[in-house]
Design an enzyme around this catalytic site. Structure first.
Site, PDB file in Angstrom:
ATOM      1  N   GLU A  27       0.839  -1.203   0.000  1.00 24.41           N
ATOM      2  CA  GLU A  27       0.000   0.000   0.000  1.00 24.41           C
ATOM      3  C   GLU A  27       0.875   1.255   0.000  1.00 24.41           C
ATOM      4  OE1 GLU A  27      -3.408  -0.247   2.606  1.00 24.41           O
ATOM      5  OE2 GLU A  27      -3.607   1.931   2.588  1.00 24.41           O
ATOM      6  N   LYS A  78      -7.943  -1.440  10.907  1.00 26.02           N
ATOM      7  CA  LYS A  78      -7.209  -1.822   9.683  1.00 26.02           C
ATOM      8  C   LYS A  78      -6.017  -0.884   9.510  1.00 26.02           C
ATOM      9  CE  LYS A  78      -6.328  -1.824   5.055  1.00 26.02           C
ATOM     10  NZ  LYS A  78      -5.495  -0.881   4.306  1.00 26.02           N
ATOM     11  N   ASP A  93       3.910 -14.438  11.473  1.00 31.90           N
ATOM     12  CA  ASP A  93       2.619 -14.863  10.937  1.00 31.90           C
ATOM     13  C   ASP A  93       1.592 -13.739  11.130  1.00 31.90           C
ATOM     14  OD1 ASP A  93       0.148 -16.008  10.454  1.00 31.90           O
ATOM     15  OD2 ASP A  93       0.631 -17.901  11.457  1.00 31.90           O
ATOM     16  N   HIS A 100      -2.370   9.868  -0.063  1.00 28.56           N
ATOM     17  CA  HIS A 100      -2.425   8.548  -0.683  1.00 28.56           C
ATOM     18  C   HIS A 100      -2.184   8.661  -2.189  1.00 28.56           C
ATOM     19  CE1 HIS A 100      -3.519   4.356  -0.906  1.00 28.56           C
ATOM     20  NE2 HIS A 100      -4.242   4.663  -1.982  1.00 28.56           N
TER      21      HIS A 100
HETATM   22  C1  MEV Z   1      -6.160   2.848   4.745  1.00 28.44           C
HETATM   23  O1  MEV Z   1      -5.319   1.765   4.413  1.00 28.44           O
HETATM   24  C2  MEV Z   1      -6.263   2.967   6.257  1.00 28.44           C
HETATM   25  C3  MEV Z   1      -7.260   3.994   6.753  1.00 28.44           C
HETATM   26  O2  MEV Z   1      -8.533   3.750   6.181  1.00 28.44           O
HETATM   27  C4  MEV Z   1      -7.299   3.868   8.265  1.00 28.44           C
HETATM   28  C5  MEV Z   1      -8.370   4.711   8.929  1.00 28.44           C
HETATM   29  O3  MEV Z   1      -9.410   4.989   8.282  1.00 28.44           O
HETATM   30  O4  MEV Z   1      -8.169   5.047  10.109  1.00 28.44           O
HETATM   31  C6  MEV Z   1      -6.865   5.383   6.344  1.00 28.44           C
END
Ligand code: MEV
Length: 431
Positions: free
Chosen positions: A81, A274, A290, A387
């Protein structure tokens, strides 16, 4: 602290790692070999799996300036990513100037489960439990002896009656310490020996009862005790640079609100967590650990009070901001892929050959750094700005741009919003 690390060439970055003694010339050769996918290297990877068609490459990066309990680390990360490493590095650089990450390993206990069916009285089993565990300790000795020399071993047993499954369903719950290894093979080997001993023991002690039958024996990836706590803390004024009006308190209050939403709303909490695992899993992958096991444990931990919520939290005092995180992390720095994968071995070298506890702290810090950058972006500029900037090269490559066009586009988009259509129109004009 390394200033402007990301602007150095790949070779300059590698030379810094050599100069700092974080990798040797040999390891540099491994990094270069991996980059060129030499036959020998690919053969090594092919041994890891079945029906291998090729090897699947991911970028092996480093995020500098992680100050953790007063020691500076350059943290290896493997991720596809675009913005993850840049985000973690930016957060690490900022927090290094404000005391860094404060981490504590709470516990390192791991768990194994042997499930069996037996039609007898649970009380009868409880009465002979200490006798049974003495037999099991003795039977597992050929395996535990070595682990005991390294400071680990079997540390506890309990008997669980799973009446919700059936009146006859029992579990022998076994606790382990696994020193610097994650311990999956050690635990499973011990459990499988125990699984052969349990029916025999029960048969000898209760000859008038039906025989016990083993259902399965396996470690549990649920490691709610094996956790690290990590926090960063700064006075409001330090956070002023993140607010359009330079008001650090305003930023901190908005940041807390975003985290409080993730502490209350599951749809948001999953995305929030995430973002934490963007950092955690990248270090796990880099160090040959792992990541599926750790992620599964983390999500179970996030739902420990009956509702899935954020793993991180914010506390504000009259003048300060604290972001904290507690995550389960059953990881190792020996065994498994940690030494078999040449790049995992290099990653551990870059971390100055940490023990498992130190690695737990580094990984938690990477998770917290990722979380800080994600929520900072979300509550200020939005996530797409950073991003898409990082994604620019991917878009250009997909559109077949030449290396000159890539360089020109990077200059052109420095102060502009990146989008697929903007890149397409740039390439049309610069063909
Ligand atoms: C993207 O990989 C991760 C985010 O969505 C985490 C979040 O929303 O806190 C930016």
């Amino acid at each position: 602290m390394f200033k402007g690390f990301s602007r150095l060439s790949k070779d300059e970055k590698r030379q810094i790692l050599i100069r700092e003694g974080l990798i040797s010339e040999n390891e540099l050769t491994e990094l270069i070999k991996a980059e060129h996918s030499q036959v020998e290297f690919r053969k090594r990877l092919e041994g890891f799996s079945e029906n291998v068609l090729s090897s699947y490459h991911l970028p092996f990066s480093v995020a500098p300036n992680f100050l953790i309990n007063g020691s500076l680390f350059m943290v290896p990360m493997v991720t596809e990513e675009s913005s993850v490493v840049a985000a973690a590095a930016a957060a690490a650089g900022f927090w290094a100037q404000h005391g860094g990450f404060h981490c504590v390993v709470k516990n390192t206990v791991k768990v194994g489960q042997v499930f069996f069916e037996w039609e007898g009285e649970p009380d009868q089993l409880h009465k002979v439990l200490s006798e049974l565990t003495a037999v099991l300790n003795e039977a597992a000795k050929p395996i535990t002896e070595n682990m005991e020399k390294r400071g680990g071993g079997i540390t506890g047993y309990s008997l669980v009656h799973h009446v919700a499954v059936s009146e006859a369903c029992f579990e022998l719950h076994v606790e382990f310490e696994t020193a610097d290894s994650m311990g999956a093979n050690f635990i499973n080997s011990c459990l499988e020996i125990m699984a052969t001993e349990i029916p025999e023991f029960i048969g000898q002690h209760f000859p008038d009862q039906p025989e016990a039958e083993i259902i399965m024996a396996i470690l549990s990836n649920h490691t709610p005790e094996c956790t690290v706590e990590c926090y960063v803390e700064a006075p409001f004024e330090a956070l002023g640079k993140f607010d359009t009006n330079g008001d650090g308190k305003h930023f901190a209050v908005r940041f807390k609100k975003a985290v409080d939403i993730a502490l209350n709303d599951t749809s948001r909490a999953v995305t929030h967590n995430k973002g934490i695992y963007n950092g955690i899993s990248a270090v796990l992958l880099a160090t040959g650990n792992d990541f599926r096991a750790v992620e599964a444990a983390g999500h179970a931990f996030a739902v420990k009070n009956g509702k899935y919520v954020s793993l991180s939290g914010v506390t504000l005092t009259d003048n300060s901001f604290r972001l904290s995180l507690e995550v389960p992390l059953a990881v190792g720095t020996v065994g498994g892929l940690t030494r078999l994968h040449p790049l995992a071995a290099s990653a551990l070298k870059m971390l100055k050959e940490p023990d498992a506890k130190t690695l737990m702290m580094v990984i938690a810090a990477a998770g917290l750094a990722s979380n800080f950058s994600a929520v900072k972006a979300l509550t200020t500029s939005g996530i797409q700005h950073g991003h898409m900037k990082m994604h620019l090269v991917n878009i250009l490559n997909q559109m077949g741009a030449t290396s000159e066009q890539v360089e020109e586009a990077q200059r052109f988009f420095k102060d502009k919003t990146v989008s697929v259509s903007a890149v397409r129109s740039f390439l049309t004009k610069n063909n």
